[in-house]
Write an enzyme that holds these catalytic residues in place. Structure first.
Site, PDB file in Angstrom:
ATOM      1  N   ASP A 158      33.126  43.470  42.590  1.00 47.79           N
ATOM      2  CA  ASP A 158      33.705  44.126  41.421  1.00 47.79           C
ATOM      3  C   ASP A 158      32.866  45.352  41.019  1.00 47.79           C
ATOM      4  O   ASP A 158      31.764  45.531  41.545  1.00 47.79           O
ATOM      5  CB  ASP A 158      33.774  43.104  40.271  1.00 47.79           C
ATOM      6  CG  ASP A 158      35.083  43.210  39.513  1.00 47.79           C
ATOM      7  OD1 ASP A 158      35.658  44.319  39.471  1.00 47.79           O
ATOM      8  OD2 ASP A 158      35.530  42.190  38.964  1.00 47.79           O
ATOM      9  N   ASP A 220      44.298  44.930  37.015  1.00 43.24           N
ATOM     10  CA  ASP A 220      44.440  43.490  37.263  1.00 43.24           C
ATOM     11  C   ASP A 220      45.885  43.072  36.970  1.00 43.24           C
ATOM     12  O   ASP A 220      46.460  43.495  35.970  1.00 43.24           O
ATOM     13  CB  ASP A 220      43.548  42.682  36.302  1.00 43.24           C
ATOM     14  CG  ASP A 220      42.095  42.646  36.758  1.00 43.24           C
ATOM     15  OD1 ASP A 220      41.734  43.344  37.721  1.00 43.24           O
ATOM     16  OD2 ASP A 220      41.315  41.902  36.131  1.00 43.24           O
TER      17      ASP A 220
END
Ligand code: NAG
Ligand code: NAG
Ligand code: NAG
Ligand code: NAG
Length: 409
Positions: A158, A220
């Site tokens: 990430d 997301d």
């Protein structure tokens, strides 16, 4: 003469840039990842429904193995954020949460590998993860070695909390440490997402494809039709910018599937899986596997559909917008049945809330042969034979898709 000498030395000193070639992800990875449904999943006492622990991960491996998902191509089982203790140990190593992963990660990796499946984990490129657990900044070598020792096959990295400059160098560095372990690990980067949506710059996809096996481009996913629709529209609009970086070993990643979360109608489910298959996207579930409906399972295990998603050419389907919210996606694949010419799939996608009549001439989309037979991918019925001049006219219901594969005759 001078020019050719110059050209020669240019080639000598600047070899043609190649994409990351670790032999992995030759087809878009398929599997399961914890984040979408379980998120942090740390409160196992009060929220047993969403507990991210060893039992859960092993149960997903069992489901893949026993219920036909593995045969359909589902392979990677990936633990996302919130798996570790809040502090590294005295030697500076990450430690799995002692209550939720009491036997550690090697145990889980071994269990998954015995089933013929693969194991994935997560870290963040900063000091802490997006949810505040220890991150890998300053520990790239230690962490890469540890993931390799645990038997990790896939690493999602990430990009929270760091600058644009750091993103553009750190992903490269971490990739080199992963390579140096000698253990093949699919390298999944969130790099371009953070460049575009957090730092508002243009991602350097050439560089991303050179160092990563797959990468997130967009926000997301959340569990709603609205989210799926906006992801589909985003990929449609960015096709020109990203399709050339997409192919075996390198994949644009629209994030997880939302099957098994009771958030779509059956026709919306068809659109979701059809477009992701046409895109040749990674297909990662994120749900309680027991909540997948029989119809969702039928779609996920439709081998004609999965063959489109997993075609070895790995071509990102190309969208042709016919009218507002109506798009034809076209994707050539390798000959499937010993044919001389490629087969080609067409997905007629209607994102509108009303039915539309669509007519199209497949021969206008680059077919090489002269006669094709048309199969409906969802019903597997062979509908008709066509020549390059024939036009197909069909009603596409609201928020639905008609999907054909054309095989050369
Ligand atoms: C490391 O990189 C080299 C050169 O690209 C590649 O051939 C090799 O497969 C990589 N090894 C691993 C373990 O990723
Ligand atoms: C979980 O439940 C216990 C006991 O009822 C309570 O003390 C604790 O605060 C709860 N934890 C969370 C995170 O809600
Ligand atoms: C047609 O042939 C060309 C070159 O042989 C090939 O690159 C292309 O993918 C083929 N297209 C289809 C739709 O089969
Ligand atoms: C298409 O042509 C093939 C070969 O001629 C034939 O066997 C088949 O029945 C035809 N299919 C349809 C749906 O007409």
């Amino acid at each position: 003469m001078l020019a050719s000498v110059f050209l020669f030395s240019f080639l000598l000193y600047f070899p043609i840039v190649e994409n990351l070639d670790n032999g992995l992800a030759r087809k878009p990875p398929m599997g399961w990842m914890s984040w979408g449904y379980y998120m942090c999943g740390v409160d196992c006492k009060n929220n047993t429904e969403k507990c991210l622990d060893e039992k859960l991960i092993l149960s997903v491996a069992d489901k893949f193995y026993e219920d036909g998902y593995q045969e359909a191509g589902f392979e990677y089982i990936i633990i996302d954020d919130c798996w570790s203790q809040k502090k590294r140990d005295a030697l500076g190593r990450l430690v799995p949460d002692k209550d939720r992963f009491p036997r550690g990660m090697k145990f889980i990796a071994d269990y998954i590998h015995k089933r013929g499946l693969k194991f994935g984990m997560y870290t963040n490129i900063a000091d802490v993860t997006c949810m505040g657990y220890p991150g890998s900044r300053g520990h790239f070598q230690t962490d890469a070695k540890m993931f390799a020792e645990w038997g990790v096959d896939y690493l999602k990295v990430d990009g929270c909390f760091v600058t644009e400059e750091y993103l553009n160098t750190a992903y490269i560095k971490l990739g080199m440490h992963l390579n140096a372990t000698g253990r093949p690990m699919v390298y999944s980067c969130s790099w371009p997402y953070y460049i575009e949506f957090i730092h508002h710059k243009k991602p350097d996809y050439k560089s991303v494809a050179k160092y990563c096996n797959m990468w997130r481009n967009y926000h997301d996913v959340v569990t709603s039709w609205h989210a799926i629709k906006s992801i589909i529209i985003h990929y449609q609009m960015s096709y020109d910018e990203i399709h050339e970086y997409h192919g075996p070993g390198q994949w644009n990643d629209p994030d997880m599937l939302i099957f098994g979360t009771n958030s779509l109608t059956d026709s919306q489910r068809r659109v979701h899986i059809a477009v992701y298959s046409m895109l040749a996207s990674p297909l990662l579930l994120s749900c309680d596997m027991n909540n997948i409906t029989p119809y969702e399972r039928e779609l996920l295990q439709n081998l004609d559909l999965m063959a489109i998603a997993q075609d070895p050419l790995g071509i990102m389907g190309r969208p042709y917008q016919l009218q507002h919210l109506i798009t034809i996606w076209v994707k050539p694949h390798l000959p499937r049945k010993g044919d001389m010419y490629n087969s080609v799939s067409f997905a007629l996608v209607n994102l509108d809330e009303i039915e539309h009549s669509v007519s199209f001439t497949p021969g206008r989309y680059g077919l090489n042969s002269t006669d094709y037979t048309v199969m409906d991918v969802f019903t597997k019925v062979f509908l008709r034979n066509i020549t390059l001049k024939d036009t197909i006219k069909i009603n596409v219901p609201a928020e639905d898709v008609i999907m054909y594969t054309l095989y050369p005759l």
